[in-house]
Design a protein around this motif. Structure first.
Motif, mmCIF file in Angstrom:
data_model
loop_
_atom_site.group_PDB
_atom_site.id
_atom_site.type_symbol
_atom_site.label_atom_id
_atom_site.label_comp_id
_atom_site.label_asym_id
_atom_site.label_seq_id
_atom_site.Cartn_x
_atom_site.Cartn_y
_atom_site.Cartn_z
ATOM 1 N N TYR A 1 0.848 -1.185 0.000
ATOM 2 C CA TYR A 1 0.000 0.000 0.000
ATOM 3 C C TYR A 1 0.887 1.238 0.000
ATOM 4 C CZ TYR A 1 -4.808 1.656 0.537
ATOM 5 O OH TYR A 1 -6.061 2.186 0.306
ATOM 6 N N PRO A 2 1.365 1.654 -1.196
ATOM 7 C CA PRO A 2 2.190 2.862 -1.263
ATOM 8 C C PRO A 2 1.382 4.085 -0.852
ATOM 9 C CG PRO A 2 1.573 2.135 -3.466
ATOM 10 C CD PRO A 2 1.143 1.055 -2.524
ATOM 11 N N THR A 3 2.081 5.126 -0.430
ATOM 12 C CA THR A 3 1.437 6.335 0.071
ATOM 13 C C THR A 3 0.524 6.951 -0.985
ATOM 14 O OG1 THR A 3 3.518 6.702 1.222
ATOM 15 C CG2 THR A 3 1.905 8.470 1.316
ATOM 16 N N ARG A 4 -0.656 7.363 -0.547
ATOM 17 C CA ARG A 4 -1.609 8.022 -1.434
ATOM 18 C C ARG A 4 -2.400 9.053 -0.632
ATOM 19 N NH1 ARG A 4 -4.310 2.639 -3.085
ATOM 20 N NH2 ARG A 4 -2.203 1.991 -2.561
ATOM 21 N N GLN B 1 0.354 5.261 -10.982
ATOM 22 C CA GLN B 1 -0.843 4.751 -11.642
ATOM 23 C C GLN B 1 -0.782 4.948 -13.154
ATOM 24 O OE1 GLN B 1 -3.609 3.054 -10.240
ATOM 25 N NE2 GLN B 1 -2.096 2.887 -8.621
ATOM 26 N N TYR B 2 -0.187 6.039 -13.576
ATOM 27 C CA TYR B 2 -0.043 6.312 -15.017
ATOM 28 C C TYR B 2 0.856 5.260 -15.666
ATOM 29 C CZ TYR B 2 0.547 9.177 -19.230
ATOM 30 O OH TYR B 2 0.552 9.641 -20.529
ATOM 31 N N LYS B 3 1.934 4.895 -14.993
ATOM 32 C CA LYS B 3 2.830 3.869 -15.515
ATOM 33 C C LYS B 3 2.124 2.509 -15.574
ATOM 34 C CE LYS B 3 6.619 1.537 -16.527
ATOM 35 N NZ LYS B 3 7.130 1.467 -17.915
ATOM 36 N N PRO C 1 11.041 2.165 -8.446
ATOM 37 C CA PRO C 1 9.839 2.127 -9.289
ATOM 38 C C PRO C 1 9.547 0.749 -9.873
ATOM 39 C CG PRO C 1 11.058 4.138 -9.716
ATOM 40 C CD PRO C 1 11.906 3.317 -8.799
ATOM 41 N N ASN C 2 10.549 0.067 -10.403
ATOM 42 C CA ASN C 2 10.296 -1.239 -11.025
ATOM 43 C C ASN C 2 9.902 -2.297 -9.996
ATOM 44 O OD1 ASN C 2 10.664 -0.649 -13.757
ATOM 45 N ND2 ASN C 2 12.894 -0.830 -13.601
ATOM 46 N N LEU C 3 10.478 -2.236 -8.816
ATOM 47 C CA LEU C 3 10.108 -3.208 -7.792
ATOM 48 C C LEU C 3 8.671 -2.982 -7.325
ATOM 49 C CD1 LEU C 3 10.824 -5.591 -6.084
ATOM 50 C CD2 LEU C 3 11.943 -4.067 -4.440
ATOM 51 N N LEU C 4 8.243 -1.728 -7.243
ATOM 52 C CA LEU C 4 6.855 -1.463 -6.867
ATOM 53 C C LEU C 4 5.901 -2.018 -7.924
ATOM 54 C CD1 LEU C 4 4.853 -0.254 -4.901
ATOM 55 C CD2 LEU C 4 5.047 1.925 -6.119
ATOM 56 N N LEU C 5 6.268 -1.920 -9.181
ATOM 57 C CA LEU C 5 5.431 -2.503 -10.238
ATOM 58 C C LEU C 5 5.282 -4.008 -10.047
ATOM 59 C CD1 LEU C 5 6.497 -0.789 -13.597
ATOM 60 C CD2 LEU C 5 4.299 -0.592 -12.430
#
Length: 273
Positions: free
Chosen positions: A35-38, A219-221, A256-260
């Motif tokens: 759950y990344p920050t939002r 989210q765009y990625k 970034p890639n690990l979060l994906l």
């Protein structure tokens, strides 16, 4: 399995952005969700099961109450469900400033924490959780939550403010607005604006905008996997990839890639396979 965002009734739209309805039924068992920050302030009802929250930055873990107020998140969390594979949650995600108006307490007191809503708001919330658990349909679950919320807005403690609209602006368009310009839109001095923004949103406008931009970029990625990260960074006003990666480190605790990769393994996808 259901994982669905639902719009509130017209009467509640000034206060509620949407509902998130989650019902997982799987033999896989216990799930962990990154759950990344939002930008999100919410009230959650757990009809069946519940979650443990693991704050990777602070190193804290705790069980979330059966009905819980979620303050503004400032770091990445992992959620893990318990009590087996039958999991039912209805989350009420508020409009900017709405939780402050409903509760009448400074939102910075709730930032980065979860509180037992039955103690903070009203003991009746435990009854609402029971009604959601016993409902015969998802529509009935929404109805029970809306009955409670409509009763609350009849006795709303605080009036709306231009700051709420600025919060919505930064949520939808997290461009680099100057503090002076934002303050002028609220007819306040920059110092007054920062103080009142923090009171209503739980954090300052600069951090609020950074969190919003980070999550929108992510989210765009997800929606445009063919784009490289530099293109995404430029699209959202980052100076370069390293600038974007710095925000990912702060708000997702990973690259970034690990979060994906982690996002592709979230429970609502695995259970549905």
């Amino acid at each position: 399995m259901i994982f669905r965002e639902i719009l509130p009734s017209i009467a509640l739209r000034p206060f509620v952005q949407n509902y998130l309805l989650v019902n997982l039924n799987s033999t896989i068992g216990y799930h962990i969700k990154p759950y990344p920050t939002r930008i999100e302030q919410a009230l959650a009802f757990f009809g069946r099961g519940g979650i443990y929250s693991h704050d990777l930055t602070a190193g804290n873990s705790y069980k979330v109450a059966r009905s819980a107020v979620f303050g503004q998140q400032v770091s990445r969390l992992n959620f893990q469900n318990y009590y087996g594979p039958d999991f039912l949650m209805l989350m009420v995600i508020f409009q900017p400033g709405a939780m402050y108006r409903l509760l009448g307490i400074p939102n910075y007191e709730l930032t980065a924490t979860y509180h037992d809503a039955s103690a903070l708001i009203h003991p009746e919330l435990l009854k609402v959780s029971d009604q959601i658990a016993d409902a015969d349909s998802y529509d009935e679950m929404i109805e029970r939550a809306e009955e409670f919320l409509i009763g609350k807005i009849r006795n709303v403690k605080k009036e709306s403010s231009p700051i709420d609209k600025i919060g919505l602006l930064l949520q939808r368009n997290p461009t680099q607005f100057s503090l002076d310009w934002l303050a002028s839109q609220a007819c306040l001095s920059p110092r007054q604006f920062e103080r009142k923004f923090n009171e209503r949103m739980g954090i300052g406008p600069k951090l609020y905008s950074r969190i919003s931009r980070f999550y929108q970029a992510f989210q765009y990625k997800v929606m445009h996997p063919h784009l490289d990260w530099l293109s995404v960074a430029v699209h959202f006003g980052y100076s370069d990839y390293d600038h974007l990666a710095k925000d990912f480190k702060q708000f997702a605790n990973v690259t970034p890639n690990l979060l994906l990769k982690e996002n592709a393994q979230r429970p609502e996808i695995i259970v549905d396979l």
